[in-house]
Enzyme design. Structure first.
Site, PDB file in Angstrom:
ATOM      1  N   SER A  80      -6.228   3.467  -7.140  1.00 36.15           N
ATOM      2  CA  SER A  80      -7.497   2.763  -7.047  1.00 36.15           C
ATOM      3  C   SER A  80      -8.582   3.817  -6.952  1.00 36.15           C
ATOM      4  CB  SER A  80      -7.506   1.872  -5.808  1.00 36.15           C
ATOM      5  OG  SER A  80      -8.561   0.943  -5.877  1.00 36.15           O
ATOM      6  N   GLU A  81      -9.546   3.819  -7.879  1.00 36.68           N
ATOM      7  CA  GLU A  81     -10.444   4.971  -7.978  1.00 36.68           C
ATOM      8  C   GLU A  81     -11.390   5.121  -6.789  1.00 36.68           C
ATOM      9  OE1 GLU A  81     -10.366   2.484 -10.271  1.00 36.68           O
ATOM     10  OE2 GLU A  81     -12.371   1.990 -11.009  1.00 36.68           O
ATOM     11  N   ASN A  82     -11.448   4.102  -5.919  1.00 38.11           N
ATOM     12  CA  ASN A  82     -12.236   4.267  -4.698  1.00 38.11           C
ATOM     13  C   ASN A  82     -11.487   5.038  -3.614  1.00 38.11           C
ATOM     14  OD1 ASN A  82     -10.621   1.891  -4.677  1.00 38.11           O
ATOM     15  ND2 ASN A  82     -11.629   1.237  -2.802  1.00 38.11           N
TER      16      ASN A  82
ATOM     17  N   SER B  45     -10.410  11.473  -6.016  1.00 38.92           N
ATOM     18  CA  SER B  45      -9.886  10.409  -6.863  1.00 38.92           C
ATOM     19  C   SER B  45     -10.230  10.649  -8.327  1.00 38.92           C
ATOM     20  CB  SER B  45     -10.461   9.066  -6.403  1.00 38.92           C
ATOM     21  OG  SER B  45      -9.893   8.011  -7.130  1.00 38.92           O
TER      22      SER B  45
END
Lengths: 218, 227, 218, 227
Positions: A45-47, A87
């Protein structure tokens, strides 16, 4: 024709054991429901999370644990948490094996448009431009035609681009298509009840058809 | 250490460039935003991945028209934002999320520019220098810094060290380093020496002011439950 | 004349409450012994630690806890540990308030040479080039003359440079000198028993003398 | 997960470019180095902040003449190194330590080049492009990658997540990300799920092979004691 769950289910077959995968918002998120038994797939999850687990129970809900779609989530065993810089370092550094995302348009050379419709409110590209610029492998989940029946698999995109020459494979309600290295959509699989001609009519860009087109079965 | 949010933001002037941590409403500096609303400081430029929602986060400062420019990657949860943007009251600069994260990281780490592939061939590349490197094209992107960075952590100590919880880390660590003055609010403030040095996410050197916040709402945008 | 401990002790007076300081190897390391009571000074070690404490007791020795000089150390309360990338981000980003390091030569415009003697074995610059290129404030601890009595405070450095126009203040066995923004050494303080003429004779570069030169007392 | 160091390094070919974590002898991949000695692989290029000492660390591989090039910031603890360098048997490229750390970080993070002030006006700048930015001059430096990165951590799990102890972190996290194949050796290997996700220094995505090492010597170069 495939519904959105079937599109997700078909895409899930592209997963391999040990893959790290980034799932975009919408249909791609549904892919998580169809990961084949026995495959160890880690969702990014890029967060700032590797190892997205299932949605939480009411008791597990934690405002400090969300995915890139801002949904509450849980973590798998073996997860790790990190900053957005780390990330996107992971993403830009091509450590993620597969990116699955939606699109408004894809062109026959693999350009993708999925962030902006001129004249409408601009929401922003979020992480999509980083993802498409760096992914080792990109699969797009999308509708073959828009509401007016016009093709979204085009010679050239009409909408502002998200990235160029990056899409490798597309799964739509009509079937599965590769984008060839030299350009052009290449039909590999048909959804149940769909003919090659239906795909041809729905595809504005250059289309070739595999000698061994198969029907998708579940 | 400062007494609370009002003291912490007291010297933020009109026209300041701020960074505000958080992704969506997760890990946002709720107390500092409330203090900025109370203070009524105006003409702010806010660098933040998102712009809050209509009635929470940066959205509250948009409502009071304290913000003249947003620098973000995604701003799609806010009707007042849309209204101000279309009417020309608000300027917005949209940046790919990874580029935004890295530009802020570069600001804190003293790197004035770097190459990234994100946005090549798109309108993001317009007017930017490109470079080819190993057969791939990249954009030259520059650092971002702020007069004040407002960050939110879970635990902090009196030396300014910060630990974040879950995915509330997001943009906070890079922003903490990229602010000339960094104001950290934490849910629990402990004496220096109470935290394990190997578990610090943001070393205290980046934090100029720290206070223990209160009344955290921690709103959830998409409460999604497993059946 | 000052011995190396006295040079360190004099430099320690430049510290201010709340300072983050990077101490180089040699005399600079000794500065830690003379931090004035009541000042909260945090020492940065570029191999990844903020908050260097005293050397360990025999029982406290930990091979996994060393400073940039590879000496065993301890940590202060409020320390933090991090990678070399983060550490030099801190340095490059000008978060460290003061850097104290040794030098083989300094020029009147603030150039410093401290890493290489051509013809001799090259050991490498370590972190010195990063430190001098980015420090907000640099104080050099050095000998005024070499073993042959030749000045090390020069018009231009003869040795390969570590950095240019970066040194702000020098403390030698003879006294304390600023480097003026427009160039030139500016004598501020004399070591006990040292005269202005002695400093003049030992300084090859341009030297001006403060109207209010004082003697260093401890 | 692999069985041990011999299996982990089995496919490292002659002529490979390696990164080896550690600062001095602190946090070096002792077991992997021993396995490389045993395997006898040759013509290695080693990227490592230091080159070990005469009888430990990379120094052991210098003795056996397995290394043809070192890329380091400081190599001053090694007489055999000096001899080989002066005789021309060994090539060395010296890089400022912060630039080395950032070039490796850039390699892992997909950033082909960035600007840094370190080395401007020195022989390090020779042949390099310079850029002025806000009145200061910077050098354009490029990323570093390796065929194999050999890192050492304190704890690791079967998902490849790593936690370092004390100052043994140093170059290990960036190298883990910059290796095409990253081999991690850990003092304690635990099942996935045993480590706190918020305390992971190196996420498992960067680690392709992990094993629990043994017989760590952890030599101390400068044992300095308080009276």
């Amino acid at each position: 024709m495939l519904d959105k769950h079937q599109i997700a289910r078909r895409i899930a077959r592209e997963l391999k054991d040990g893959y790290y995968v980034n799932l975009g918002i919408g249909i791609p998120t549904l892919v998580a429901n169809y990961i084949p038994e026995g495959l160890n797939v880690v969702l990014q999850s890029e967060n700032g999370l590797l190892g997205i687990g299932p949605f939480p129970t009411e008791a597990e809900v934690d405002a400090d644990l969300i995915n890139a779609g801002k949904q509450t989530i849980t973590m798998q065993a073996g997860s790790s948490l990190f900053s957005s810089a780390e990330s996107f370092g992971m993403i830009r550094g091509e450590h993620v094996d597969l990116t699955i995302l939606g699109a408004m348009e894809v062109s026959e050379n693999g350009d993708i448009a999925n962030w902006k419709i001129p004249g409408k409110m601009v929401k922003g590209m979020g992480g999509a431009m980083d993802l498409v610029a760096s992914a080792k492998n990109i699969i797009v989940a999308m509708q073959h035609v828009n509401r007016e029946g016009k093709s979204k698999l085009l010679k050239t995109c009409s909408l502002p681009l998200t990235g160029v020459r990056c899409v490798r494979k597309i799964v739509t309600e009509l079937g599965v298509l590769d984008i060839l290295p030299e350009g052009g959509f290449h039909l590999l699989e048909l959804a149940p009840g769909v003919t090659v001609d239906m795909v041809r009519n729905a595809t504005e860009g250059k289309l070739t058809v595999s000698d061994a087109v198969t029907e998708i079965t579940f | 250490m400062v007494k609370g949010p009002d003291v912490a933001v007291a010297d933020i002037p009109d026209g300041a460039v701020l960074m505000l941590g958080g992704f969506g409403l997760c890990g946002i500096p709720e107390n500092s935003i409330t203090a900025l609303l109370k203070k009524g400081v105006r003409n702010l430029t806010c660098i933040s991945n998102n712009a809050g929602v209509d009635d929470f986060g940066i959205g509250l400062m948009l409502k009071t028209r304290q913000v003249i420019k947003m620098i973000s990657s995604y701003v799609g949860e806010n009707q007042e934002f849309e209204r101000q943007l279309l009417s020309g009251e608000l300027a917005v600069e949209l940046i790919p999320q990874g580029t935004l994260a890295e530009r802020i990281r570069a600001g804190g780490a003293g790197i004035p520019a770097f190459l990234t592939p994100a946005g090549v061939g798109t309108e993001v590349a317009e007017g930017k220098e490109t470079r080819d490197f190993g057969g791939k094209t990249y954009l030259l992107e520059s650092w971002l810094k702020a007069d004040f960075a407002l960050v939110k952590a879970w635990k902090g100590d009196t030396a300014g060290n910060l630990i974040y919880k879950g995915t509330a880390q997001n943009f906070n660590p890079m922003m903490a380093a990229a602010g000339k003055i960094t104001i950290a609010e934490v849910e629990e403030l402990v004496p220096a020496g109470s935290l394990d040095p190997s578990q610090i996410h943001t070393p205290g050197i980046y934090v100029q002011r720290i206070f223990q916040g209160s009344d955290y709402q921690k709103r959830i945008e998409q409460r999604t439950i497993r059946p």
